[in-house]
Scaffold this motif. Structure first.
Motif, PDB file in Angstrom:
ATOM      1  N   MET A 181      -1.332  21.346  15.296  1.00 26.05           N
ATOM      2  CA  MET A 181      -1.520  21.813  14.024  1.00 26.05           C
ATOM      3  C   MET A 181      -2.639  21.049  13.483  1.00 26.05           C
ATOM      4  O   MET A 181      -2.647  19.704  13.245  1.00 26.05           O
ATOM      5  CB  MET A 181      -0.200  21.205  13.221  1.00 26.05           C
ATOM      6  N   ASP A 182      -3.423  21.538  13.061  1.00 23.31           N
ATOM      7  CA  ASP A 182      -4.940  20.951  12.450  1.00 23.31           C
ATOM      8  C   ASP A 182      -4.900  20.661  11.101  1.00 23.31           C
ATOM      9  O   ASP A 182      -5.355  19.609  10.788  1.00 23.31           O
ATOM     10  CB  ASP A 182      -6.019  22.213  12.871  1.00 23.31           C
ATOM     11  N   GLU A 183      -4.066  21.406  10.388  1.00 24.53           N
ATOM     12  CA  GLU A 183      -3.999  20.881   8.969  1.00 24.53           C
ATOM     13  C   GLU A 183      -3.391  19.418   8.768  1.00 24.53           C
ATOM     14  O   GLU A 183      -3.830  18.624   7.846  1.00 24.53           O
ATOM     15  CB  GLU A 183      -2.924  22.012   8.045  1.00 24.53           C
ATOM     16  N   PRO A 184      -2.295  19.255   9.339  1.00 29.58           N
ATOM     17  CA  PRO A 184      -1.523  17.729   9.407  1.00 29.58           C
ATOM     18  C   PRO A 184      -2.619  16.699   9.805  1.00 29.58           C
ATOM     19  O   PRO A 184      -2.808  15.695   9.152  1.00 29.58           O
ATOM     20  CB  PRO A 184      -0.383  17.744  10.193  1.00 29.58           C
ATOM     21  N   LEU A 185      -3.099  17.041  10.894  1.00 29.28           N
ATOM     22  CA  LEU A 185      -4.320  16.097  11.626  1.00 29.28           C
ATOM     23  C   LEU A 185      -5.398  15.870  10.423  1.00 29.28           C
ATOM     24  O   LEU A 185      -5.603  14.831  10.252  1.00 29.28           O
ATOM     25  CB  LEU A 185      -5.162  16.617  12.731  1.00 29.28           C
ATOM     26  N   ASP A 186      -5.867  17.017   9.818  1.00 28.59           N
ATOM     27  CA  ASP A 186      -6.921  16.766   8.583  1.00 28.59           C
ATOM     28  C   ASP A 186      -6.273  15.905   7.685  1.00 28.59           C
ATOM     29  O   ASP A 186      -6.977  14.898   6.851  1.00 28.59           O
ATOM     30  CB  ASP A 186      -7.281  18.194   8.257  1.00 28.59           C
ATOM     31  N   ALA A 187      -5.157  16.178   7.218  1.00 31.23           N
ATOM     32  CA  ALA A 187      -4.702  15.413   6.141  1.00 31.23           C
ATOM     33  C   ALA A 187      -4.579  13.870   6.235  1.00 31.23           C
ATOM     34  O   ALA A 187      -4.537  12.983   5.383  1.00 31.23           O
ATOM     35  CB  ALA A 187      -3.112  15.777   5.720  1.00 31.23           C
ATOM     36  N   LEU A 188      -4.203  13.466   7.766  1.00 32.60           N
ATOM     37  CA  LEU A 188      -4.069  12.201   8.249  1.00 32.60           C
ATOM     38  C   LEU A 188      -5.556  11.565   8.494  1.00 32.60           C
ATOM     39  O   LEU A 188      -5.705  10.364   8.904  1.00 32.60           O
ATOM     40  CB  LEU A 188      -3.139  12.012   9.341  1.00 32.60           C
TER      41      LEU A 188
ATOM     42  N   ALA B 176       0.921  -1.152   0.035  1.00 28.36           N
ATOM     43  CA  ALA B 176       0.189  -0.043   0.149  1.00 28.36           C
ATOM     44  C   ALA B 176       0.925   1.288  -0.035  1.00 28.36           C
ATOM     45  O   ALA B 176       2.075   1.257   0.648  1.00 28.36           O
ATOM     46  CB  ALA B 176      -1.056  -0.145   1.482  1.00 28.36           C
ATOM     47  N   PRO B 177       0.289   2.277  -0.532  1.00 23.47           N
ATOM     48  CA  PRO B 177       1.287   3.582  -0.757  1.00 23.47           C
ATOM     49  C   PRO B 177       1.470   4.021   0.732  1.00 23.47           C
ATOM     50  O   PRO B 177       0.409   3.807   1.515  1.00 23.47           O
ATOM     51  CB  PRO B 177       0.304   4.570  -1.560  1.00 23.47           C
ATOM     52  N   GLU B 178       2.571   4.637   0.889  1.00 19.58           N
ATOM     53  CA  GLU B 178       2.821   5.083   2.461  1.00 19.58           C
ATOM     54  C   GLU B 178       2.790   6.696   2.472  1.00 19.58           C
ATOM     55  O   GLU B 178       3.296   7.113   1.641  1.00 19.58           O
ATOM     56  CB  GLU B 178       4.187   4.648   2.983  1.00 19.58           C
ATOM     57  N   GLN B 179       1.909   6.988   3.276  1.00 23.25           N
ATOM     58  CA  GLN B 179       1.657   8.444   3.677  1.00 23.25           C
ATOM     59  C   GLN B 179       2.898   9.166   4.382  1.00 23.25           C
ATOM     60  O   GLN B 179       3.599   8.609   4.795  1.00 23.25           O
ATOM     61  CB  GLN B 179       0.269   8.699   4.481  1.00 23.25           C
ATOM     62  N   GLU B 180       2.972  10.374   4.080  1.00 20.76           N
ATOM     63  CA  GLU B 180       3.986  11.208   4.698  1.00 20.76           C
ATOM     64  C   GLU B 180       3.769  11.269   6.100  1.00 20.76           C
ATOM     65  O   GLU B 180       2.712  11.559   6.570  1.00 20.76           O
ATOM     66  CB  GLU B 180       4.272  12.710   4.021  1.00 20.76           C
ATOM     67  N   THR B 181       4.888  11.319   6.809  1.00 24.63           N
ATOM     68  CA  THR B 181       4.882  11.489   8.358  1.00 24.63           C
ATOM     69  C   THR B 181       4.507  13.049   8.574  1.00 24.63           C
ATOM     70  O   THR B 181       5.276  13.860   7.986  1.00 24.63           O
ATOM     71  CB  THR B 181       6.170  11.112   9.155  1.00 24.63           C
ATOM     72  N   GLN B 182       3.597  13.356   9.422  1.00 25.24           N
ATOM     73  CA  GLN B 182       3.055  14.614   9.561  1.00 25.24           C
ATOM     74  C   GLN B 182       3.456  15.123  10.964  1.00 25.24           C
ATOM     75  O   GLN B 182       3.192  14.365  11.997  1.00 25.24           O
ATOM     76  CB  GLN B 182       1.522  14.619   9.244  1.00 25.24           C
ATOM     77  N   ALA B 183       3.832  16.292  11.266  1.00 26.56           N
ATOM     78  CA  ALA B 183       4.047  16.966  12.511  1.00 26.56           C
ATOM     79  C   ALA B 183       2.737  17.477  12.909  1.00 26.56           C
ATOM     80  O   ALA B 183       2.203  18.419  12.210  1.00 26.56           O
ATOM     81  CB  ALA B 183       5.090  18.100  12.305  1.00 26.56           C
ATOM     82  N   VAL B 184       2.220  16.901  14.112  1.00 27.87           N
ATOM     83  CA  VAL B 184       0.823  17.377  14.573  1.00 27.87           C
ATOM     84  C   VAL B 184       1.140  18.395  15.635  1.00 27.87           C
ATOM     85  O   VAL B 184      -0.175  19.033  15.926  1.00 27.87           O
ATOM     86  CB  VAL B 184      -0.069  16.108  15.117  1.00 27.87           C
ATOM     87  N   ILE B 185       2.189  18.536  16.397  1.00 22.52           N
ATOM     88  CA  ILE B 185       2.143  19.280  17.517  1.00 22.52           C
ATOM     89  C   ILE B 185       3.731  20.121  17.197  1.00 22.52           C
ATOM     90  O   ILE B 185       4.411  19.258  16.894  1.00 22.52           O
ATOM     91  CB  ILE B 185       2.151  18.700  18.941  1.00 22.52           C
ATOM     92  N   MET B 186       3.829  21.417  17.248  1.00 22.29           N
ATOM     93  CA  MET B 186       5.093  22.020  17.026  1.00 22.29           C
ATOM     94  C   MET B 186       5.297  23.151  17.980  1.00 22.29           C
ATOM     95  O   MET B 186       4.107  23.885  17.883  1.00 22.29           O
ATOM     96  CB  MET B 186       5.042  22.323  15.600  1.00 22.29           C
ATOM     97  N   ASP B 187       6.242  23.346  18.715  1.00 19.28           N
ATOM     98  CA  ASP B 187       6.326  24.288  19.790  1.00 19.28           C
ATOM     99  C   ASP B 187       5.029  24.353  20.733  1.00 19.28           C
ATOM    100  O   ASP B 187       4.737  25.374  21.051  1.00 19.28           O
ATOM    101  CB  ASP B 187       6.591  25.506  19.098  1.00 19.28           C
TER     102      ASP B 187
END
Length: 286
Positions: free
Chosen positions: A180-187, A165-176
Motif C-alpha cells: 500500500m503506497d499511500e500509507p507508506l507516504d503518510a509515514l 510527542a504526538p503519536e501517529q496512527e498505525t498504518q497497514a502497509v501490506i494487505m492481501d
C-alpha cells in the motif's frame, strides 16, 4: 413477468435505493440513533419491505414515501444544526444522573432508569463505586458518559508535567500480499525501506497477509501460513544494548563527579534504568 421474478427484482431495487438513501443520511444513521433517527430507521425499513413484497400496481408509491421520509429527515437534521431549541425538543436534553458522587433520584425517575441499570452502565466504564464518580450524564442517544473524581482519574504524563510527542496512527502497509503506497507516504517511508525490512525477515510481500508499521517505525507482519513463525529482527537486542550502555554511563558520571547533588541525581537515574532493564530483558533479548 412471473410474480416471483417481480418480487426478486423489486427486492434488489429496494436494497439499492435504501443503500444510497442511507449513505445520503450519513454515518449517524448507522451509529447511536437519536429519537427521531430511530423512528426514521424503522419507518424506512418498513416502506422498503413494502416496495419489495407488494405486487400490486401501487408499489411505486412506496418509493415516493421513501423519498419523502429521507427528505424530511434531512430537513430536520438541518433544523437541528441551526437551532438549539429544535435539538432539545427533537432529541431531548442530556440528563445528569450522578453529581459529586450522589445519585439524582428525580432524574433517574425522569429517564425511567433503575439503579441496577445505572450500576451496569457504570461497570461498562470500569467504575464499581458510585462515590468515585464526579458526573454521570445520559446523552441524547441514551449512552451514559462518566467523569471520575480527580483523585480517581488515571495518572497521565500531563499530571507529571511531562510533554510527549504526538503519536501517529498505525498504518497497514501490506494487505492481501499487495504493498500500500499511500500509507507508506503518510509515514514518510518508501517501498525500498519496506523491502529491506522484509528481507531481514526473509519474506516477500506475496507471503504477507497483513503488515503494519506503528508510530515508532516498527514493522509487524501476519503471514498467510499461520504455522510459519516470523523471524525476529535484531533491533530490539540492539536497543537493549544501547540502554545498557546509557545505564553504565550514568553510573560512571555518578562516580566521577564531585558535585553531591549531581552524584545523587546520576545514581538515582542509573538505579531507575537498571530496574527498567530488568523488566525489558524478557521482551528484547532472544
Amino acid at each position: 413477468m412471473p410474480e416471483w421474478v417481480e418480487v426478486i427484482w423489486r427486492t434488489v431495487f429496494a436494497v439499492v435505493v435504501l443503500f444510497f438513501l442511507t449513505k445520503l443520511l450519513g454515518k449517524r444513521q448507522v451509529s447511536q440513533l437519536s429519537f427521531f433517527e430511530y423512528i426514521t430507521g424503522i419507518t424506512v425499513g418498513s416502506i422498503a419491505a413494502y416496495v419489495s413484497l407488494d405486487t400490486d400496481k401501487t408499489w411505486h408509491l412506496g418509493v415516493i414515501a421513501l423519498l419523502v421520509w429521507i427528505s424530511l429527515s434531512l430537513g430536520i437534521e438541518f433544523l437541528q444544526m441551526k437551532s438549539k431549541k429544535a435539538r432539545d425538543f427533537i432529541d431531548f436534553k442530556s440528563t445528569v444522573l450522578i453529581k459529586d458522587g450522589k445519585i439524582l433520584e428525580d432524574n433517574m425517575k425522569k429517564e425511567r432508569l433503575t439503579t441496577d441499570e445505572l450500576l451496569a452502565e457504570l461497570r461498562k466504564k470500569d467504575v464499581f463505586n458510585v462515590a468515585d464518580v464526579e458526573f454521570a450524564i445520559m446523552e441524547t442517544d441514551g449512552a451514559i458518559n462518566v467523569l471520575l473524581t480527580r483523585e480517581n482519574q488515571p495518572l497521565t504524563p500531563k499530571h507529571l508535567g511531562v510533554k510527549v510527542a504526538p503519536e501517529q496512527e498505525t498504518q497497514a502497509v501490506i494487505m492481501d500480499g499487495e504493498i500500500m503506497d499511500e500509507p507508506l507516504d503518510a509515514l514518510g517511508l518508501t517501498r525500498g525501506w519496506l523491502m529491506g525490512e522484509l528481507e531481514k525477515l526473509n519474506l516477500s510481500p506475496e507471503n504477507v497477509y497483513l503488515a503494519q508499521v506503528d508510530s515508532y517505525g516498527e514493522l509487524t507482519v501476519d503471514l498467510y501460513t499461520d504455522s510459519v513463525e516470523v523471524p525476529q529482527t535484531q533491533e530490539k537486542p540492539q536497543l537493549y544494548a544501547l540502554l545498557k550502555k546509557c545505564e553504565a554511563d550514568l553510573e560512571l558520571f555518578s562516580l566521577s563527579t564531585n558535585n553531591e547533588q549531581a552524584k545523587k541525581m546520576y545514581g538515582q537515574c542509573s538505579e531507575q534504568l537498571q530496574g527498567l532493564l530488568k523488566q525489558l530483558k524478557p521482551f528484547v533479548q532472544n
